[in-house]
Design an enzyme around this catalytic site. Structure first.
Site, mmCIF file in Angstrom:
data_model
loop_
_atom_site.group_PDB
_atom_site.id
_atom_site.type_symbol
_atom_site.label_atom_id
_atom_site.label_comp_id
_atom_site.label_asym_id
_atom_site.label_seq_id
_atom_site.Cartn_x
_atom_site.Cartn_y
_atom_site.Cartn_z
ATOM 1 N N SER A 108 8.218 2.394 -1.326
ATOM 2 C CA SER A 108 7.667 1.227 -0.631
ATOM 3 C C SER A 108 8.768 0.288 -0.153
ATOM 4 O O SER A 108 9.824 0.176 -0.787
ATOM 5 C CB SER A 108 6.755 0.464 -1.603
ATOM 6 O OG SER A 108 6.502 -0.842 -1.132
ATOM 7 N N TYR A 131 6.677 -1.832 6.066
ATOM 8 C CA TYR A 131 5.794 -2.935 6.453
ATOM 9 C C TYR A 131 6.430 -3.601 7.658
ATOM 10 O O TYR A 131 7.653 -3.774 7.698
ATOM 11 C CB TYR A 131 5.705 -3.976 5.338
ATOM 12 C CG TYR A 131 4.699 -3.660 4.258
ATOM 13 C CD1 TYR A 131 3.383 -3.322 4.576
ATOM 14 C CD2 TYR A 131 5.043 -3.749 2.912
ATOM 15 C CE1 TYR A 131 2.463 -3.058 3.577
ATOM 16 C CE2 TYR A 131 4.125 -3.484 1.903
ATOM 17 C CZ TYR A 131 2.831 -3.144 2.251
ATOM 18 O OH TYR A 131 1.921 -2.887 1.279
ATOM 19 N N THR A 157 2.751 1.320 7.445
ATOM 20 C CA THR A 157 1.488 0.760 6.924
ATOM 21 C C THR A 157 0.921 -0.259 7.904
ATOM 22 O O THR A 157 1.592 -1.219 8.275
ATOM 23 C CB THR A 157 1.728 0.129 5.539
ATOM 24 O OG1 THR A 157 2.171 1.161 4.663
ATOM 25 C CG2 THR A 157 0.448 -0.486 4.993
ATOM 26 N N LYS A 253 -0.434 4.739 8.189
ATOM 27 C CA LYS A 253 -1.203 4.549 6.950
ATOM 28 C C LYS A 253 -2.155 3.360 7.074
ATOM 29 O O LYS A 253 -1.758 2.291 7.537
ATOM 30 C CB LYS A 253 -0.229 4.288 5.797
ATOM 31 C CG LYS A 253 -0.878 4.015 4.450
ATOM 32 C CD LYS A 253 0.161 4.031 3.344
ATOM 33 C CE LYS A 253 -0.460 3.905 1.979
ATOM 34 N NZ LYS A 253 -0.812 2.531 1.627
ATOM 35 N N HIS A 277 -5.983 0.924 1.399
ATOM 36 C CA HIS A 277 -4.946 0.311 0.563
ATOM 37 C C HIS A 277 -5.404 0.231 -0.905
ATOM 38 O O HIS A 277 -5.136 -0.737 -1.613
ATOM 39 C CB HIS A 277 -4.613 -1.093 1.088
ATOM 40 C CG HIS A 277 -3.151 -1.459 0.978
ATOM 41 N ND1 HIS A 277 -2.276 -1.367 2.021
ATOM 42 C CD2 HIS A 277 -2.428 -1.924 -0.065
ATOM 43 C CE1 HIS A 277 -1.074 -1.776 1.627
ATOM 44 N NE2 HIS A 277 -1.138 -2.115 0.355
HETATM 45 C C1 LIG Z 1 0.155 -1.589 -7.400
HETATM 46 C C2 LIG Z 1 0.009 -1.121 -5.985
HETATM 47 C C3 LIG Z 1 0.961 -1.476 -5.052
HETATM 48 C C4 LIG Z 1 0.860 -1.013 -3.734
HETATM 49 N N1 LIG Z 1 1.855 -1.312 -2.839
HETATM 50 C C5 LIG Z 1 1.828 -0.748 -1.607
HETATM 51 C C6 LIG Z 1 2.926 -0.913 -0.725
HETATM 52 O O1 LIG Z 1 3.927 -1.548 -1.044
HETATM 53 N N2 LIG Z 1 2.832 -0.333 0.498
HETATM 54 C C7 LIG Z 1 1.739 0.404 0.889
HETATM 55 O O2 LIG Z 1 1.707 0.903 2.006
HETATM 56 N N3 LIG Z 1 0.707 0.591 0.052
HETATM 57 C C8 LIG Z 1 0.734 0.044 -1.187
HETATM 58 N N4 LIG Z 1 -0.307 0.277 -2.046
HETATM 59 C C9 LIG Z 1 -1.417 1.162 -1.635
HETATM 60 C C10 LIG Z 1 -1.094 2.623 -1.985
HETATM 61 O O3 LIG Z 1 -0.088 3.136 -1.172
HETATM 62 C C11 LIG Z 1 -2.329 3.519 -1.829
HETATM 63 O O4 LIG Z 1 -2.882 3.321 -0.548
HETATM 64 C C12 LIG Z 1 -3.402 3.274 -2.880
HETATM 65 O O5 LIG Z 1 -2.812 2.981 -4.137
HETATM 66 C C13 LIG Z 1 -4.300 4.501 -3.018
HETATM 67 O O6 LIG Z 1 -5.328 4.283 -3.922
HETATM 68 P P1 LIG Z 1 -5.286 4.749 -5.461
HETATM 69 O O7 LIG Z 1 -4.410 3.750 -6.171
HETATM 70 O O8 LIG Z 1 -6.704 4.673 -5.866
HETATM 71 O O9 LIG Z 1 -4.695 6.134 -5.505
HETATM 72 C C14 LIG Z 1 -0.235 -0.198 -3.363
HETATM 73 C C15 LIG Z 1 -1.198 0.145 -4.314
HETATM 74 C C16 LIG Z 1 -1.086 -0.298 -5.622
HETATM 75 C C17 LIG Z 1 -2.112 0.118 -6.632
#
Ligand SMILES: Cc1cc2nc3c(=O)[nH]c(=O)nc-3n(C[C@H](O)[C@H](O)[C@H](O)COP(=O)(O)O)c2cc1C
Length: 389
Positions: A108, A131, A157, A253, A277
């Site tokens: 990330s 981002y 994203t 994404k 997300h």
């Molecule tokens: C703690 C956390 C931090 C996240 N940070 C980002 C991020 O920095 N960039 C991003 O594109 N998605 C981020 N996401 C979304 C994840 O990439 C992903 O879309 C999502 O976790 C998928 O769902 P799941 O946790 O049920 O597998 C984050 C998700 C979580 C749980």
């Protein structure tokens, strides 16, 4: 000795015990009422598989490709911010576990370990998630750094130009590193492993940003910087500009709507990720798994379709593949593993998912993941169209 870990849920329970509340809550929450966060997992449960018998189950394979890259199973690690706060050096450990498992790791923008740090401490290329921020020079530099580090795909994203609110983060006063308030100190005192890990590392802030973005020298200036920096004016023209600047494989994404999927397909990107997300942005949006079939049908083979959101088992992976995903990304599932046991915990998470996926595929009567279609599902339209669970 802890009890045997046999499921992703076991890893979650252990992570909850080991990770400071502030960071566990940051992970295990959705925006506002958390309705979409819950729907992501609940909707998977409503999809039923057809059990087949008396079929040859020998010589099974889960090997596939995602954006043309060989994968040992159609699963990648999703980008998650502050991964290095779930466990010391979290991004490096998870990247190593993914490499050993033969699947992609996505770093990330908001990681603790920097792009260069992960590249130096792992021996397999990884994907970088971007981002879009107002400071275009900073974005261009990030793209250049990802290229220099040999990243094999850029995950752009699109669903976080403004932040959905997570109540718990406000109540907990989420900060990196945690502020030494009485409540935090009391909670940290119950997490000795985590504290020891953190004392043993220098990686405790946003590694890609501090020292790289103009005007950001410490965490305090960083928090105001991030709040101001995400660009609310992001457009499809920006997507094309970034595509050209990057020049490599691009993955878009955060697509949840059919019309946006059509536009994504027109950009020439390699893949899109059907994603909300992890239920952290638009509360009230459809779950990813319910959105997936419509999007897959709309874009056909014009762009590869991946999905994330709610994957907590190998059974979930096969359902997503059956409904049109070339592969999936996992967020919380790997974070549970990381919080529970560092690199070994992520490996355990991937092993659990792989075994479940393999067994489930066999019991559905198939031997090759490429043979998985809607045909393995019981009456798919009905199980999906009953409205939110
Ligand atoms: C703690 C956390 C931090 C996240 N940070 C980002 C991020 O920095 N960039 C991003 O594109 N998605 C981020 N996401 C979304 C994840 O990439 C992903 O879309 C999502 O976790 C998928 O769902 P799941 O946790 O049920 O597998 C984050 C998700 C979580 C749980």
């Amino acid at each position: 000795m802890t009890k045997a870990i046999t499921s992703i849920e076991d890893l979650r329970v252990l992570a909850k015990a080991r990770v400071p509340r502030m960071f566990y809550d940051y992970m295990e929450s959705g925006s506002y009422t958390e309705g979409t966060f819950r729907a992501n997992t609940a909707d998977f449960e409503r999809i039923k598989l057809r059990q087949r018998v008396a079929v040859d189950m020998t010589n099974r394979t889960l090997a596939s490709t995602m954006v043309g890259q060989k994968v040992s199973m159609p699963v990648a690690i999703a980008p998650t911010g502050l991964t290095g706060m779930q466990h010391a050096d979290g991004e490096i450990l998870a990247a190593r576990a993914a490499a050993r498992a033969g699947i992609p790791f996505t770093l990330s923008t908001m990681s603790v370990c920097s792009i260069e740090d992960v590249a130096q401490n792992t021996d397999q290329p990884f994907w970088f998630q971007l981002y879009v921020m107002r400071d275009r020079d900073f974005i261009d530099r990030l793209i250049g750094r990802a290229k220099a580090a040999g990243c094999t795909a850029l995950v752009l994203t699109l669903d976080l130009q403004i932040l959905g609110q997570r109540h718990k983060d406000i109540k907990n006063g989420l900060s990196t590193p945690p502020k030494p308030t009485l409540a935090n100190l009391i909670n940290l005192a119950t997490k000795p492993r985590w504290c020891l890990g953190m004392l043993g590392t220098k990686r405790r802030t946003f590694g890609n940003i501090v020292g790289h973005a103009t005007g950001v020298k410490d965490v305090r200036s960083l928090s105001s910087w991030t709040a101001e920096q995400f660009d609310p004016k992001l457009s499809w023209d920006d997507v094309r500009r970034i595509r050209d600047k990057w020049g490599g494989k691009l993955i878009l994404k955060g697509i949840l709507d059919q019309e946006d999927a059509e536009r994504a397909a027109e950009t020439g990107a390699e893949a899109l990720i059907v994603s909300n997300h992890g239920g952290r942005q638009l509360d009230g949006a459809l779950s990813s798994i319910v959105s997936l079939p419509t999007i897959a049908a709309a874009v056909g083979d014009r762009i590869e379709v991946l999905m994330d959101g709610g994957i907590r088992s190998g059974q979930d992976v096969i359902k997503a593949v059956a409904l049109g995903a070339r592969g999936v990304l996992i967020g919380r599932a790997f974070l549970y593993g990381l919080g529970a046991g560092g690199e070994a915990g992520v490996t355990q998470c991937l092993d659990i998912i792989r075994k479940e996926l393999d067994t489930t595929m066999a019991m559905c009567g198939l031997r090759d993941i490429h043979a998985v279609t809607r045909d393995i599902l019981v009456d798919p339209p009905q199980s999906l169209n009953r409205g939110p669970a």
